[in-house]
Scaffold this motif. Structure first.
Motif, PDB file in Angstrom:
ATOM      1  N   ILE A 149       4.006  -6.966  -3.099  1.00 34.37           N
ATOM      2  CA  ILE A 149       3.025  -8.041  -2.792  1.00 34.37           C
ATOM      3  C   ILE A 149       2.726  -8.571  -4.267  1.00 34.37           C
ATOM      4  CG2 ILE A 149       0.931  -8.605  -1.878  1.00 34.37           C
ATOM      5  CD1 ILE A 149       3.004  -7.327   0.119  1.00 34.37           C
ATOM      6  N   LEU A 206      -5.321  -2.590   0.616  1.00 38.42           N
ATOM      7  CA  LEU A 206      -4.097  -2.803   1.672  1.00 38.42           C
ATOM      8  C   LEU A 206      -3.693  -1.472   2.187  1.00 38.42           C
ATOM      9  CD1 LEU A 206      -1.790  -4.779  -0.461  1.00 38.42           C
ATOM     10  CD2 LEU A 206      -2.850  -5.539   1.834  1.00 38.42           C
ATOM     11  N   ILE A 253       6.043 -11.002  -1.382  1.00 42.29           N
ATOM     12  CA  ILE A 253       5.121 -11.748  -0.627  1.00 42.29           C
ATOM     13  C   ILE A 253       4.007 -12.315  -1.842  1.00 42.29           C
ATOM     14  CG2 ILE A 253       3.405 -12.017   1.144  1.00 42.29           C
ATOM     15  CD1 ILE A 253       4.775  -9.740   2.725  1.00 42.29           C
ATOM     16  N   PHE A 279       0.586 -13.232  -3.002  1.00 45.59           N
ATOM     17  CA  PHE A 279      -0.774 -13.285  -2.480  1.00 45.59           C
ATOM     18  C   PHE A 279      -1.648 -13.922  -3.695  1.00 45.59           C
ATOM     19  CE2 PHE A 279      -3.802  -9.539  -0.661  1.00 45.59           C
ATOM     20  CZ  PHE A 279      -4.952 -10.261  -0.974  1.00 45.59           C
ATOM     21  N   CYS A 301      -7.333 -19.054   4.661  1.00 38.44           N
ATOM     22  CA  CYS A 301      -6.058 -18.542   4.200  1.00 38.44           C
ATOM     23  C   CYS A 301      -4.863 -19.876   4.572  1.00 38.44           C
ATOM     24  CB  CYS A 301      -5.637 -17.408   4.580  1.00 38.44           C
ATOM     25  SG  CYS A 301      -6.557 -16.125   4.430  1.00 38.44           S
ATOM     26  N   LEU A 356       4.030 -13.160   8.770  1.00 39.68           N
ATOM     27  CA  LEU A 356       2.641 -13.565   8.240  1.00 39.68           C
ATOM     28  C   LEU A 356       1.783 -14.191   9.345  1.00 39.68           C
ATOM     29  CD1 LEU A 356       3.549 -14.740   4.636  1.00 39.68           C
ATOM     30  CD2 LEU A 356       2.189 -12.609   5.201  1.00 39.68           C
ATOM     31  N   SER A 392       4.506 -16.456   1.348  1.00 39.36           N
ATOM     32  CA  SER A 392       3.284 -16.712   0.498  1.00 39.36           C
ATOM     33  C   SER A 392       2.201 -16.934   1.281  1.00 39.36           C
ATOM     34  CB  SER A 392       3.622 -17.888  -0.629  1.00 39.36           C
ATOM     35  OG  SER A 392       2.466 -18.134  -1.301  1.00 39.36           O
ATOM     36  N   MET A 413      -6.726 -12.059   3.922  1.00 45.94           N
ATOM     37  CA  MET A 413      -5.265 -11.953   3.275  1.00 45.94           C
ATOM     38  C   MET A 413      -4.860 -10.504   3.586  1.00 45.94           C
ATOM     39  SD  MET A 413      -4.737 -14.763   0.309  1.00 45.94           S
ATOM     40  CE  MET A 413      -5.872 -14.297  -0.523  1.00 45.94           C
ATOM     41  N   ILE A 421      -1.598  -9.363   5.386  1.00 44.88           N
ATOM     42  CA  ILE A 421      -0.612  -8.656   4.743  1.00 44.88           C
ATOM     43  C   ILE A 421      -0.239  -7.370   5.303  1.00 44.88           C
ATOM     44  CG2 ILE A 421       0.573  -7.504   2.575  1.00 44.88           C
ATOM     45  CD1 ILE A 421       0.046 -10.583   1.983  1.00 44.88           C
ATOM     46  N   GLN A 422      -1.361  -6.763   5.562  1.00 40.69           N
ATOM     47  CA  GLN A 422      -0.940  -5.490   6.482  1.00 40.69           C
ATOM     48  C   GLN A 422      -0.074  -5.421   7.756  1.00 40.69           C
ATOM     49  OE1 GLN A 422      -5.229  -4.317   6.693  1.00 40.69           O
ATOM     50  NE2 GLN A 422      -4.950  -2.671   5.028  1.00 40.69           N
ATOM     51  N   ALA A 434       1.527  -7.867   8.439  1.00 45.19           N
ATOM     52  CA  ALA A 434       3.064  -8.618   8.372  1.00 45.19           C
ATOM     53  C   ALA A 434       3.988  -7.366   7.756  1.00 45.19           C
ATOM     54  CB  ALA A 434       2.886  -9.662   7.137  1.00 45.19           C
ATOM     55  N   VAL A 435       3.483  -6.432   7.013  1.00 37.92           N
ATOM     56  CA  VAL A 435       4.076  -5.268   6.624  1.00 37.92           C
ATOM     57  C   VAL A 435       4.686  -4.364   7.742  1.00 37.92           C
ATOM     58  CG1 VAL A 435       4.254  -3.287   5.335  1.00 37.92           C
ATOM     59  CG2 VAL A 435       3.578  -5.320   4.200  1.00 37.92           C
TER      60      VAL A 435
END
Ligand code: URA
Length: 267
Positions: A31, A46, A99, A101, A116, A149, A224, A251, A255-256, A258-259
Motif C-alpha cells: 500500500i 489497516l 495500491i 492510497f 473516495c 477495490l 489507486s 479508504m 483497502i482491507q 480489497a486485500v
C-alpha cells in the motif's frame, strides 16, 4: 515477450528504500501513501501486529497483517520520480501488487470533499512515465486490483467514484492553480481544468499515471484510491482536516476489503 526479471537477493538492501526482501516477511502486496508520516497510522488502522521496517529518504516502511496476510505499507514521496524509484525497488523485492492510497482534488461538481475516488486510468501529465513508455501508451490500472477495490467499496457502502485521474508533475501550474507565488500559469495549462472536466476526468493528483505505466512496463499490478481533500469547482484550497479524516476511514475499509479479495484462494 517475457522480460528478464532481476530480483534482489533476500538480504540485499535496496539503495533508496533502505530495506531488503527478508524484511517483507513474504508480503507481495504494498500500500503506497505519498507521505512518510501517514505510514504508521495507516498500517495500524489497516491491520494488526504492525512493525516498523525501515525509513530512508522519503520511503518509510511498516508491515501490517490484514486478515492473516502480511502487507507492506511504504511511502513513495510526492510526484513521479520518487514513485518510479520506489516501485522499481519494491518490484525487485518481489512485490507484485501495489495500491496507491493518496489524496486528491476533484474537478467534478458531483464529487464531494471526503469522498473516495478509485482511478481506473490516468492522464499522463507527468514526465517520469515517459522514460518507461511513449506518451501514446495508456496509463491504465490493473483490472484485478480495480475490481477488488470497487467491490470492497460497494460492500462497505462508502462514498466512492470511479474515474480518470489527471496526474500532474506539479501542484500549481499543472493543476491550473493561480494561488502560487507568482500566480502565473503557462498558456499550455490555462483553461486545462475545464478541458479535463469536459472530458469527464474526475480528479487531480501527482502519482497515479507514473505508477500505472511503470507497473505495466515491469509486469506487475497497480491500482489507486484517493481521498478528496480539495474541490476545485469551488476553491483552489485544501479543505479542513475533517475531509481527510472521513476519506481516510473509508479508504482503510476499501483497502482491507480489497486485500481480502486479492488473496482469497480461488477468489
Ligand atoms: N493532491 C493534489 O495533487 N492536488 C490536490 O488538489 C489535492 C491533493
Amino acid at each position: 515477450m517475457s522480460k528478464q526479471k532481476n530480483y534482489a537477493a533476500p538480504d540485499e538492501v535496496l539503495y533508496h528504500v533502505g530495506i531488503c526482501k527478508n524484511d517483507l516477511q513474504g508480503a507481495t502486496i504494498a500500500i503506497l501513501p505519498g507521505d512518510p508520516g501517514r505510514v504508521e497510522p495507516m498500517a495500524k488502522a489497516l491491520g494488526t501486529d504492525c512493525t516498523f521496517v525501515g525509513a530512508h529518504r522519503e520511503y518509510t516502511s511498516w508491515l501490517t497483517n490484514i486478515n492473516g496476510v502480511k502487507v507492506l505499507v511504504c511511502s513513495t514521496g510526492m510526484g513521479g520520480p520518487s514513485v518510479g524509484i520506489g516501485v522499481e525497488e519494491l518490484a525487485r523485492m518481489g512485490v507484485t501488487h501495489m495500491i496507491r492510497f493518496g489524496t486528491t482534488g476533484t474537478i467534478q461538481e458531483e464529487i464531494n470533499l471526503g469522498d473516495c475516488i478509485i482511478n481506473n486510468a490516468a492522464v499522463r501529465l507527468d514526465g517520469t512515465s515517459t522514460h518507461f513508455a511513449p506518451l501514446e501508451f495508456p496509463a491504465v490500472a490493473s483490472f484485478e486490483i480495480t475490481s477488488a477495490l470497487v467491490k470492497a467499496a460497494q460492500e462497505t457502502k462508502t462514498d466512492f467514484h470511479i474515474g480518470i485521474s489527471v496526474s500532474s508533475d506539479t501542484f500549481w501550474p499543472g493543476q491550473e492553480r493561480y494561488d502560487s507565488f507568482t500566480g502565473y500559469v503557462p498558456r499550455r495549462f490555462q483553461g486545462s481544468l475545464k478541458e479535463w472536466q469536459a472530458l469527464g476526468a474526475t480528479n487531480y493528483e501527482m502519482e497515479t499515471s507514473t505508477l500505472y505505466v511503470i507497473a505495466q512496463a515491469l509486469g506487475i499490478h497497480a491500482g489507486s484510491v484517493c481521498g478528496v481533500i480539495a474541490k476545485r469547482t469551488e476553491s483552489e484550497s485544501i479543505a479542513p482536516k475533517s475531509a481527510y479524516d472521513k476519506a481516510f476511514a473509508d479508504m482503510i475499509k476499501i483497502i482491507q476489503g480489497a486485500v481480502v479479495k486479492l488473496t482469497k484462494v480461488g477468489k
